[in-house]
Design a protein around this motif. Structure first.
Motif, PDB file in Angstrom:
ATOM      1  N   VAL A 178       0.855  -1.184   0.000  1.00 53.67           N
ATOM      2  CA  VAL A 178       0.000   0.000   0.000  1.00 53.67           C
ATOM      3  C   VAL A 178       0.895   1.239   0.000  1.00 53.67           C
ATOM      4  O   VAL A 178       1.823   1.347   0.801  1.00 53.67           O
ATOM      5  CB  VAL A 178      -0.923   0.031   1.235  1.00 53.67           C
ATOM      6  CG1 VAL A 178      -1.835   1.268   1.178  1.00 53.67           C
ATOM      7  CG2 VAL A 178      -1.745  -1.248   1.326  1.00 53.67           C
ATOM      8  N   GLY A 179       0.604   2.170  -0.902  1.00 53.89           N
ATOM      9  CA  GLY A 179       1.399   3.386  -1.001  1.00 53.89           C
ATOM     10  C   GLY A 179       0.997   4.428   0.026  1.00 53.89           C
ATOM     11  O   GLY A 179      -0.189   4.566   0.363  1.00 53.89           O
ATOM     12  N   PHE A 180       1.991   5.163   0.529  1.00 52.68           N
ATOM     13  CA  PHE A 180       1.747   6.288   1.440  1.00 52.68           C
ATOM     14  C   PHE A 180       2.642   7.433   0.997  1.00 52.68           C
ATOM     15  O   PHE A 180       3.828   7.226   0.749  1.00 52.68           O
ATOM     16  CB  PHE A 180       2.072   5.901   2.889  1.00 52.68           C
ATOM     17  CG  PHE A 180       1.117   4.905   3.460  1.00 52.68           C
ATOM     18  CD1 PHE A 180      -0.022   5.314   4.122  1.00 52.68           C
ATOM     19  CD2 PHE A 180       1.357   3.535   3.302  1.00 52.68           C
ATOM     20  CE1 PHE A 180      -0.915   4.390   4.641  1.00 52.68           C
ATOM     21  CE2 PHE A 180       0.472   2.608   3.816  1.00 52.68           C
ATOM     22  CZ  PHE A 180      -0.669   3.035   4.485  1.00 52.68           C
ATOM     23  N   ASP A 181       2.063   8.615   0.922  1.00 55.17           N
ATOM     24  CA  ASP A 181       2.843   9.778   0.488  1.00 55.17           C
ATOM     25  C   ASP A 181       2.845  10.833   1.590  1.00 55.17           C
ATOM     26  O   ASP A 181       1.994  11.722   1.609  1.00 55.17           O
ATOM     27  CB  ASP A 181       2.231  10.349  -0.804  1.00 55.17           C
ATOM     28  CG  ASP A 181       2.997  11.572  -1.290  1.00 55.17           C
ATOM     29  OD1 ASP A 181       4.060  11.893  -0.716  1.00 55.17           O
ATOM     30  OD2 ASP A 181       2.511  12.203  -2.248  1.00 55.17           O
ATOM     31  N   PRO A 182       3.777  10.705   2.522  1.00 54.49           N
ATOM     32  CA  PRO A 182       3.782  11.636   3.651  1.00 54.49           C
ATOM     33  C   PRO A 182       4.038  13.083   3.214  1.00 54.49           C
ATOM     34  O   PRO A 182       3.608  14.009   3.909  1.00 54.49           O
ATOM     35  CB  PRO A 182       4.915  11.134   4.553  1.00 54.49           C
ATOM     36  CG  PRO A 182       5.604  10.041   3.824  1.00 54.49           C
ATOM     37  CD  PRO A 182       4.841   9.702   2.593  1.00 54.49           C
ATOM     38  N   ALA A 183       4.674  13.287   2.082  1.00 55.83           N
ATOM     39  CA  ALA A 183       4.926  14.650   1.619  1.00 55.83           C
ATOM     40  C   ALA A 183       3.618  15.365   1.307  1.00 55.83           C
ATOM     41  O   ALA A 183       3.527  16.585   1.433  1.00 55.83           O
ATOM     42  CB  ALA A 183       5.829  14.634   0.390  1.00 55.83           C
ATOM     43  N   ASN A 184       2.605  14.618   0.929  1.00 51.63           N
ATOM     44  CA  ASN A 184       1.319  15.218   0.581  1.00 51.63           C
ATOM     45  C   ASN A 184       0.182  14.739   1.486  1.00 51.63           C
ATOM     46  O   ASN A 184      -0.996  14.945   1.175  1.00 51.63           O
ATOM     47  CB  ASN A 184       0.976  14.927  -0.885  1.00 51.63           C
ATOM     48  CG  ASN A 184       1.880  15.694  -1.831  1.00 51.63           C
ATOM     49  OD1 ASN A 184       1.883  16.916  -1.821  1.00 51.63           O
ATOM     50  ND2 ASN A 184       2.680  14.983  -2.595  1.00 51.63           N
ATOM     51  N   ARG A 185       0.542  14.073   2.581  1.00 49.72           N
ATOM     52  CA  ARG A 185      -0.444  13.569   3.543  1.00 49.72           C
ATOM     53  C   ARG A 185      -1.564  12.805   2.844  1.00 49.72           C
ATOM     54  O   ARG A 185      -2.757  13.030   3.094  1.00 49.72           O
ATOM     55  CB  ARG A 185      -1.060  14.723   4.332  1.00 49.72           C
ATOM     56  CG  ARG A 185      -0.094  15.383   5.298  1.00 49.72           C
ATOM     57  CD  ARG A 185      -0.792  16.464   6.112  1.00 49.72           C
ATOM     58  NE  ARG A 185       0.159  17.104   7.017  1.00 49.72           N
ATOM     59  CZ  ARG A 185       0.432  16.670   8.237  1.00 49.72           C
ATOM     60  NH1 ARG A 185      -0.163  15.597   8.712  1.00 49.72           N
ATOM     61  NH2 ARG A 185       1.312  17.300   8.984  1.00 49.72           N
ATOM     62  N   SER A 186      -1.174  11.930   1.942  1.00 49.83           N
ATOM     63  CA  SER A 186      -2.221  11.181   1.244  1.00 49.83           C
ATOM     64  C   SER A 186      -1.702   9.806   0.829  1.00 49.83           C
ATOM     65  O   SER A 186      -0.520   9.498   1.012  1.00 49.83           O
ATOM     66  CB  SER A 186      -2.664  11.947  -0.002  1.00 49.83           C
ATOM     67  OG  SER A 186      -1.602  11.969  -0.936  1.00 49.83           O
TER      68      SER A 186
END
Lengths: 268, 469
Positions: free
Chosen positions: A216-224
């Motif tokens: 599962v992908g997580f993009d903490p830079a964009n909180r999404s």
């Protein structure tokens, strides 16, 4: 969503080099969330080398450029039809065991501060924990370009409390591994919409392995979590391992790199 | 501790050593000194002055050569050979499996952690099956003996085991100095090794190779401690010895620069570590490798021997499971036994190890060359206690084994002839078939009572004989 990409990387050498060899992970991943409409990679003066799909499912393409040359242009153009799968990498064929991604590397090694951050959250299950860790990283590291560089480690970025998507991804990988969640670095593109938030078109995020869902992908830079605005290219232990372009020039010249990326929503 | 003397049973001479009794009795001290000096001069002249791989130390130091041969009867060797080949097959089956479906892990026979989180496990080759399903083409298996029929494997070397030049040169020098011995004894030759090695390497050429494969040996260079061996093997096989800068990738293939222009290379027998093979796949700062090589390899344009990633099979923590591999993949009982091993990373094992520490041998999981190890019975109380602290600090980094009563072979020493402890490293070749030359490298601990045969710790080498039926 139909996204078009125009990505140009120009390598400039201060004197002619004898040859250049590159290894590319520049082909959109094959999974349920994206479908390639058309895609083309060209390399100025380049001879297309061997290609293979690696164990992580990435298409890897070798290129050689015979010298003498003073510049090399890598141009990626294409269109991808994307679907929002809430970050789940569904239908992606790969054979690397998730456990392999519990191993740390220099930029993703956890120091005391990362360990503390990793243990600062609690959650009832792995998915909730993954979300909590991603949020914790977003809170701990503010988005700010220019303060970190290509070799900044997760520990250094956390100490600075600032960084870019690469730093966020490294930090999330580090804290996830502390909590025994396999985690990896993903490189790709992000469609920069007009909401005023900071975005990087050549983007990076992390994937965490959740037993019930897979990667599962997580993009903490964009909180999404990655959705239909994202195009996934490839993965690795860290930024270097997942780099879309790895290359080397023979001839000992100084290299400068110039990158322009445009990701647009295609006109219907 | 009762020690098995391979030549003497009490006053009786064991059959394989029968003719050596008269040979040594008929050699006066002066002749012996003369011959020893001659042997050393010969070794120096050919320039064979390297340390066995991974042992470190001064690379230009001469490893002492002992003229007293080590002898195996045909029947003894026949059993060893079966056991060695069996082990080499199992290790290769394991490698194909763990880079494929990982059945042995799914079956719960080996913990996934030991494999997948192992530094030697190469993610870059997952899903790739090398030609003929061989990852380790030269398997060096270190064996010790404790009795007439008791052989134990100390460790496996699946990457680039070295020392085979010592096997070849020791034989050459013995034949030159003592031709009569070779007339009186029917000794199996070892000089077929280089041809067998060449054939093995050629047999794993990639599918894309048409015609006679071009084989090269890739060396890190003349500063490497085993450079002599690299050049000797290249000479004997009649193949090019190259460094990274002599090879380059163009399009889908790898080429060698020659005076007649580029020549395609099909098989690379590399004597450099995985990490240095290709800066585009592994360490980006490597100057020894060939940029783009792994992309060519993965797409079947060139074969690399041993295959990148082979090292995961010879890790000391994996070693414990090799007998299980034999049963799992081959459905056979292991012919060669492992030394019983305690994993300090396991709580119950750790308790036992700490209790019995003065009696045990303790090694670092990733260590080699006899460094960073404790031989309990040979160590002072202080040394034992210092090591205890290291184990407690990082238990997972250590394994422990009982101190084995290694066999001895008569050895020329200052005072005459005396028993000294030995081990054996045979070199098993794996390609389209499995071959083993009758012999190997016998290392001898020259210090009285010493059990450490590594050249960095005062070890020497002997010629190893296998007698014909």
């Amino acid at each position: 969503m139909r996204l078009t990409v125009d990505h140009m990387t120009r390598y400039l050498y201060d004197r002619p080099v004898r040859s250049v060899v590159q290894s590319h992970r520049l082909t959109p991943s094959a999974f349920a969330g994206q479908k390639v409409v058309d895609w083309e990679v060209t390399v100025s003066g380049g001879l297309r080398g061997a290609t293979h799909r690696d164990g992580a499912g990435d298409q890897v393409q070798g290129w050689t450029i015979a010298g003498p040359v003073t510049s090399v242009e890598v141009r990626v153009r294409g269109t991808v039809e994307t679907t929002d799968l809430a970050g789940v990498l569904r239908g992606h064929r790969e054979t690397v065991a998730p456990e392999v991604y519990l191993r740390d590397t220099t930029p993703t090694r956890a120091d005391v501060a990362l360990e503390t951050l990793a243990r600062s959250v609690e959650a009832p299950d792995v998915l909730a924990l993954a979300h909590a860790l991603s949020a914790a990283v977003s809170d701990a590291i503010a988005y700010r370009p220019g303060v970190t560089h290509a070799h900044t480690t997760a520990a250094e970025a956390l100490a600075l409390a600032e960084g870019v998507c690469q730093d966020h991804a490294h930090a999330l990988i580090a804290v996830a591994r502390v909590r025994n969640i396999p985690a990896r670095y993903v490189s790709g593109y992000l469609f920069a919409d007009a909401d005023g938030n900071a975005h990087e078109a050549a983007h990076a995020w992390a994937e965490l392995f959740v037993p019930t869902l897979g990667w599962v992908g997580f993009d903490p830079a964009n909180r999404s979590c990655p959705d239909e605005r994202y195009i996934r290219l490839g993965s690795g232990f860290d930024a270097q391992d997942a780099a879309p372009i790895r290359g080397i020039a023979r001839g000992g010249a100084k290299e400068e790199m110039d990158v322009t990326v445009a990701v647009l929503a295609a006109q219907q | 501790m009762a020690q098995f003397n391979e030549m003497y049973q009490g006053t009786e001479v064991r059959a394989p050593y029968g003719r050596l009794q008269d040979w040594v009795a008929a050699m006066p001290q002066e002749l012996r000194s003369l011959k020893q000096a001659e042997a050393e001069a010969l070794f120096r002249r050919i320039g064979i002055t390297f340390a066995v791989y991974g042992e470190g130390g001064d690379p230009d130091r001469l490893i002492p050569f002992d003229m007293f041969p080590r002898v195996f009867a045909a029947a003894e060797w026949a059993r060893l050979e079966k056991g060695i080949k069996q082990r080499a097959r199992a290790l290769n089956a394991f490698l194909v499996d763990v880079y494929g479906r990982g059945e042995i892990i799914r079956a719960g026979r080996i913990p996934g952690r030991l494999v997948y989180q192992n530094e030697a496990y190469e993610k870059a080759v997952v899903g790739f099956v090398p030609p003929k399903g061989v990852y380790s083409h030269i398997v060096g298996i270190d064996i010790v003996r404790t009795g007439p029929d008791q052989f134990y494997v100390l460790e496996d070397n699946c990457r680039t085991p070295s020392g085979v030049s010592y096997m070849l040169e020791s034989r050459e020098i013995m034949m030159r100095m003592f031709p009569v011995l070779f007339r009186e004894n029917r000794i199996e030759p070892v000089d077929g090794y280089s041809e067998k090695l060449r054939r093995t390497l050629a047999s794993v050429a990639p599918k894309k190779c048409k015609g006679e494969p071009t084989v090269v040996i890739l060396t890190p260079g003349h500063f490497n401690s085993a450079y002599y061996e690299h050049s000797l093997l290249a000479d004997l096989m009649g193949v090019e010895l190259v460094e990274g800068q002599d090879l380059f990738v163009d399009g889908e293939y790898c080429y060698m620069r020659t005076t007649e222009g580029p020549r395609r290379v099909d098989v690379i027998y590399r004597r450099i570590d995985d990490a240095y093979l290709d800066p585009l796949c592994f360490r980006p700062d490597s100057m020894l490798g060939i940029p783009g090589l792994m992309d060519v390899y993965r797409s079947g344009g060139v074969t690399i021997c041993s295959a990148p990633g082979a090292g995961v099979a010879d890790d000391k923590a994996i070693y414990t499971y090799v007998p299980d591999m034999v049963r799992f993949y081959l459905g056979e009982e292991p012919i060669l036994q492992n030394v019983p091993t305690w994993q300090c990373g396991k709580t119950e094992d750790l308790a036992y190890v700490l209790e019995k520490l003065p009696e045990l041998v303790v090694k670092e999981v990733h260590g080699s060359g006899g460094y960073g190890m404790l031989v309990g019975p040979k160590s002072s109380r202080e040394e034992v206690e210092r090591f205890r602290a290291k184990i407690v600090e990082d238990p997972g980094n250590y394994i422990a084994q009982p101190t084995l009563a290694l066999s001895t072979v008569p050895t020329f020493v200052e005072e005459g002839v005396a028993p000294r402890h030995v081990d054996l490293r045979p070199y098993c070749l794996v390609g389209d078939r499995i071959e083993l030359v009758p012999g190997g490298l016998t290392r001898v601990a020259l210090k009285e009572g010493s059990l450490v045969v590594n050249s960095s710790q005062g070890g020497g080498v002997k010629d190893t004989w296998v007698l014909a039926e």
